[in-house]
Design a protein around this motif. Sequence first.
Motif: not given
Length: 98
Positions: A17-20, A80-81, A86, A76-78
């Motif tokens: 859940t923290d990567a892709w 999502r942030r 989530q 991308k994480k960016d």
Amino acid sequence: METWEFEAELWPWKGDTDAWMFVTAPPEVTEDIREASIAIGPPRGFGSVKVEARIGTTLWRTSVFPGQDGYALPIKKDVRRREDLQVGDRAVVSISLV
């Protein structure tokens, strides 16, 4: 260039859940992308298609990848942030070919 919009749930790659994380385009959007991409030329590596994507106010360029249920769009994480997303959240996604 045509733009497709759909709503989809974010899912993690292999449970991490923290990567892709990805969303999957519905079958009708997947078919439209497949047909439109033929006019652009042969597919890229892994059958990917270059796209511009938008969720909320965040716009980025990436590729969609063919999967069992439809094209998968990496989020991308960016992104999502910025959009406070989530795993399991639903997002309205807009994509167009580039």
